[in-house]
Design an enzyme around this catalytic site. Structure first.
Site, PDB file in Angstrom:
ATOM      1  N   GLY A 148     -67.636  12.814  85.125  1.00  0.00           N
ATOM      2  CA  GLY A 148     -66.295  12.249  85.114  1.00  0.00           C
ATOM      3  C   GLY A 148     -66.272  10.917  85.823  1.00  0.00           C
TER       4      GLY A 148
ATOM      5  CD  GLU B 128     -68.387  21.597  90.462  1.00  0.00           C
ATOM      6  OE1 GLU B 128     -69.018  22.203  91.319  1.00  0.00           O
ATOM      7  OE2 GLU B 128     -68.539  20.379  90.195  1.00  0.00           O
TER       8      GLU B 128
END
Lengths: 680, 680
Positions: free
Chosen positions: B188, B442
């Site tokens: 990101g 994650e």
């Protein structure tokens, strides 16, 4: 990194011929003629640049919509060239042509709803006027039922069509949407595409009596300029989570006048004095039943399309899982294909089985509809009132179950592709978000079960404590008739070994849930003093459960019947999938099977599933190949036939509008933000 | 039609004070100070036109992104004005400020990943250089780990950082992404926003030895012109199903040189001769543990955010369900609020309970992390190796469970709003599609359970057949310690009446699954001759089940503990939700409870749930009010506080780009389609 799916295919331990499976799915049992025809149509579409979907990700709504309109026009030309009959949207060629575009035609509701309802609800004379205009698209129609404030409860629609006449006795209709909530809202093709709407409105007759909802053909846009007609406010309802190529629309009517004859007059009529009457002797009961069957076709199509959409998702996910590697083998540096992980198999192969199940089930139920229609038209065979109720229950149960499962399943497949499944280039975002309309349209999946259970409870009442022989007389041959045995003596014993035993377990579950529902409703009324509506409400969760259980039985029956269509080698493979399909349902809904199967059976089912997953793994890629989707249909960098995934992902990335310039700069002017790009 | 939620609120039978619940959720047990502060920050954002989200639906990616960059700049100004500390992204004020914008900041990974990893992995001298540059955003960073071909398997990353030196003994790093699959892909903020990347690459030392993956700070764009530096190819990865305001990026490196000191040197160092060594005496073990805790914070935040996002969805769906009517009451013409249907309650109130559960659980686990960190920093208390493993297992289990449940739950809420939930104006599409990244990032939700179960199996081994007292020594006080009792003597008996008895049932389930998993693994190795990896693979489905069961126990414990934070009246209400939460899990996972609860218990659970739904109905609207989301945060026509749904839907529709012109006309030129709009 080895991204060659050819090698994977060679390594697979395949003992059947995938082309023979494809032929069955194309309805061409025993030969490849129908498959060839479909492929011919697909080729014609693919090689025409107008149908390109390559830049879709970078187009806005307006561009996608206009693009799709151009495709519609080319489809019309192609249909003529390829001799595709566009008069019935359930014909295989029609379906092949529309599907081949791999895009959403804004004219879909014209073919799919407007034309069928004209055929069903208009008198012969009316059809003679409207149908030719529909076929060459001078008239492009839509079906305007849902309002801003009311959907499922059709009785409560507020739009009005009021009869008026002048002093010389010439009558007409005046249509109004008198409140904000009565604004027509949601009809597909209404916003921009259609120039005509089939408006569902309360009929107020010459005496001022409200006769309930009826259908009216209302021109909404000028046939030449396409501008809205006086009194009409029409437009698009705004962006949606998906399906944005389609212009779902809103419509306000303010004293819009249409001729008396624009009311659909097949079953009722209103004369020039405003006198309302039912029409007799125009086919009577059978005609009404046929009309009803036509409307039910949409639900049957949703069942089949659930199978096809889920099949697209499993094709992408299975192929990608054979290409993607992650983690090392114990020996050496070679990495493991993620399709070798049992968890990945568990996530995907159940949906693979469902794809086949729904695809086959959808064909079966559509065939049954057509056969019932034929009987009615020919006056041959007996079509009892119970048959119609049964069909209604089956279609409602199946529509709700299959579209719900497909929606969840597509998303499961997307998640199973990890990060790359989040990319538009994976094909999943459009597939999923467009599909997500299906659980809601044509009867919300959470409303339909109530209609299913009303029918099943009628059967229960007749089977237990009804008059002798009545249940056989009224229900024998019906889909739901299996429940009679279940509620009477508990049915035959089932088992998890073969598909027959599994079917019996599934039936037993449905029977138990039906008995429990009946008892619970009675208990609530008799012992706890609830009124019928209150008792019904308290049982809604159980009702949803029963409807699902019924749908599962029907699908398993169709799946088992469908096995007969395959030759021995293919049948053996399909039987493995059929068994997996049933077992995963028992695994998921274990709570329903408490009492139906023993305690240790839960562990047994779980172990059996893991075993079967290993079986399916050996042929998984070929099993998705058999669905026979071209790369053009899949629109997916991950699902490519050749497995060449990574260069394709990069290619899509490079094309994104964000990369058209190196630097995008926000500029704030008077509190508003604009973009200044420095072209480099 | 009555669309006034004020009246609905008055009619509700509420015996508690929603503001007191809000205060607890804001962590301000007993007083409203923290709530007031959050509201102050929200007000400041709301009244600034730069933060307007009104036209989002009509903006393309580039516009949304540039818009959000402008918001980022304004956020920096506001932070200074409001004295919000931006140095730690877990601080409540930071979270409040970012959340208040109700949009995605493209700079999020700078604050959320780059800065924390600088603090964790850089030596003190390195931090002195980089952190001040980070804080005033001269350096905007991202965390570049994932590659096109590898995600979860970090060991297999292909990017290289090779030590080189000139003849005068001055060393530097040369970074390369040598293959297509080694292209950094997904980070990101990388595509357009960041000028610096923390690149994870294999370290090749001066002797040519591969030392595994390490972190390197690599400038990728010129700090003045923002153009890519030589050897750097960087861009956006293309459109995604959601989160398109964020520029997830790709990065190719071709012989990019960075100074020797750009390697993160807190724990290891490489000298100017290319000699690699571990660093000792810089806090040693404790420092490494603290570094690890910092990285784990992201998972803890995901747990809390799962609660908040699901709370937004339930707020919208519950309010809309109180406004929407459908179907008639037995008496009279008044229509029924759909929130009165038990089925609708069943669809929504479980998620309402989960929202509270995850929200409270997220706070608890973050507190535990911070406390462990404090112990480590102060050198007080004992932090065993087992504690770290336990924390890892808890966070992995919770991250996977909560993010999966929230993703499914948001979609359930969307579907529960029928057709209107499909509209972008409902707020659901952006909420859902943006949230959908969470099950994957994650640590993929389907990978994490394996890490959870490795820890739990260690515990099992120690508890059954380990040396006397070892399990207490190593594990007492750990989250998973409850399993010792379960696997030894089967734990205390549970029941469905109170929250304590339910917790015991949930523990018993987890214990049974752990024992079964241990047995099965052993059986596969001993009896069926599988190797360890093969046996593990065959148990993956069971592993996923156990991880879920463990997460549920932890959440139930936190929920029950959290009850103490409320005063009596509020606690009573929360206890009802806590009980509903546990019961719905038993209902859903009934198969796991076969043998834990009796056969008739399944029916009992189902009946109890229906009863509790009726209880919750009476306060449902006030219970979602207590989440205290403003209309600005919700961005939903359906979820408005005042219930004025329908005019808002129409307003949004009118603004859609499709309605900017009456007629859009496709024009086909040389096989390409363009749009000609006739402005009217």
């Amino acid at each position: 990194m080895d991204v060659n799916l050819r090698k994977e295919r060679e390594n697979q331990n395949v003992k059947f011929n995938p082309h023979k499976i494809t032929n069955v799915l194309d309805d061409g049992c025993g030969n490849s003629q129908k498959t060839e025809r479909r492929r011919e149509i697909e080729r014609a579409v693919r090689k025409d640049r107008v149908f390109s979907n390559e830049n879709n990700a970078n187009l806005n709504r307006v561009e996608r919509h206009a693009n799709a309109l151009a495709k519609h026009l080319r489809v019309m030309e192609l249909a003529e060239k390829l001799k595709v009959d566009m008069s019935d949207c359930t014909l295989p060629d029609f379906v092949s042509l529309i599907s081949a575009t791999a895009d959403d035609m804004p004219s879909l509701l014209h073919w799919g709803m407007f034309v069928p309802s004209c055929k069903t609800l208009l008198s012969d004379e009316q059809q003679n006027y409207w149908l030719p205009r529909c076929h060459d698209c001078r008239v492009v129609g839509c079906y305007a039922q849902t309002e801003l404030g009311h959907g499922s409860n059709v009785r409560a629609l507020e739009t009005e069509a009021r009869f008026e006449a002048d002093e010389r006795g010439r009558g007409w209709w005046v249509l109004n949407t008198p409140t904000l909530t009565s604004t027509k809202f949601w009809p597909g093709s209404l916003g921009k595409t259609a120039n005509t709407a089939m408006v569902i409105a309360r009929l107020i007759d010459g005496k001022g009596v409200d006769r309930g909802v009826h259908n009216f053909i209302v021109p909404i846009r000028d046939y030449l300029t396409h501008l809205p007609l006086p009194g009409v406010t029409v437009g698009d309802i705004g962006s949606k989570i998906g399906y944005n190529t389609m212009d779902n629309g809103f419509l306000k009517l303010e004293n819009v006048r249409v001729p008396l004859d624009n009311m659909a007059m097949r079953f009722v009529k209103v004369d020039s004095n405003g006198k309302y009457s039912k029409r007799e002797g125009v086919g009577g009961d059978a005609t009404q039943k046929i009309a009803y069957l036509t409307m039910m076709q949409v639900r049957a199509q949703i069942v089949g399309m659930a199978g096809q959409n889920l099949a697209i998702a499993t094709t992408i996910a299975v192929r990608y899982s054979a290409v993607r590697v992650q983690g090392y083998h114990a020996k050496g540096k070679k990495e493991i294909q993620i399709l070798d992980y049992v968890q990945q198999q568990h996530r995907l192969f159940g949906h693979l089985a469902s794809s086949y199940c729904f695809w086959i089930g959808g064909k079966a139920i559509l065939r049954r509809l057509k056969e019932t229609e034929r009987k009615l038209v020919e006056g041959s065979g007996k079509v009892r009132k119970g048959d119609m109720g049964d069909l209604h229950a089956s279609l409602s149960a199946l529509k709700a179950y299959c579209s719900g499962e497909a929606a969840d399943g597509i998303e499961d497949c997307r998640k199973a592709c990890g990060g790359h499944g989040y990319l538009v280039a994976s094909g999943f975002p459009e597939l999923l978000t467009t599909y997500l309309q299906n659980p809601t349209v044509e009867g919300d999946n959470h409303m339909l079960p109530q209609q299913v259970c009303k029918v099943l409870l009628k059967l229960l009442k007749s089977a237990v404590g009804g008059e002798e022989g009545a249940v056989e007389r009224d229900w024998q041959g019906c889909d739901c008739f299996y429940l009679v045995d279940e509620v009477r003596e508990g049915g035959e014993e089932g088992g998890v070994e073969g598909v027959g035993g599994l079917l019996r377990l599934l039936k037993a579950r449905a029977g138990r849930l039906l008995v429990r529902l009946g008892e619970r409703l009675e208990q609530l009324v008799r012992e706890e003093g609830k009124d019928t509506a209150g008792a019904w409400n308290l049982c809604q969760v159980e009702i949803a459960r029963l409807s699902k259980a019924h749908a599962v039985v029907l699908l398993m029956k169709h799946f088992i019947n469908g096995l007969k269509l395959f030759e021995a080698a293919e049948r053996k493979m399909m039987e493995v999938l059929c068994r997996l399909w049933a077992l995963q349902i028992i695994e998921r809904d274990a709570g329903d099977f408490v009492g139906v199967i023993g305690e240790d059976m839960v562990d047994r089912v779980r172990d059996d599933i893991v075993h079967i997953l290993g079986e399916v793994r050996k042929s998984a890629v070929v099993l998705v190949d058999a669905f026979d989707f071209t790369d053009f249909r899949l629109k997916s960098a991950l699902g490519r036939f050749d497995g060449n995934v990574y260069p394709e992902i990069m290619k899509a990335a490079m094309k994104d509008m964000m990369n058209k310039q190196q630097v995008w700069e926000p500029v704030v002017v008077k509190g508003h933000v604009a973009v200044r790009g420095s072209k480099l």
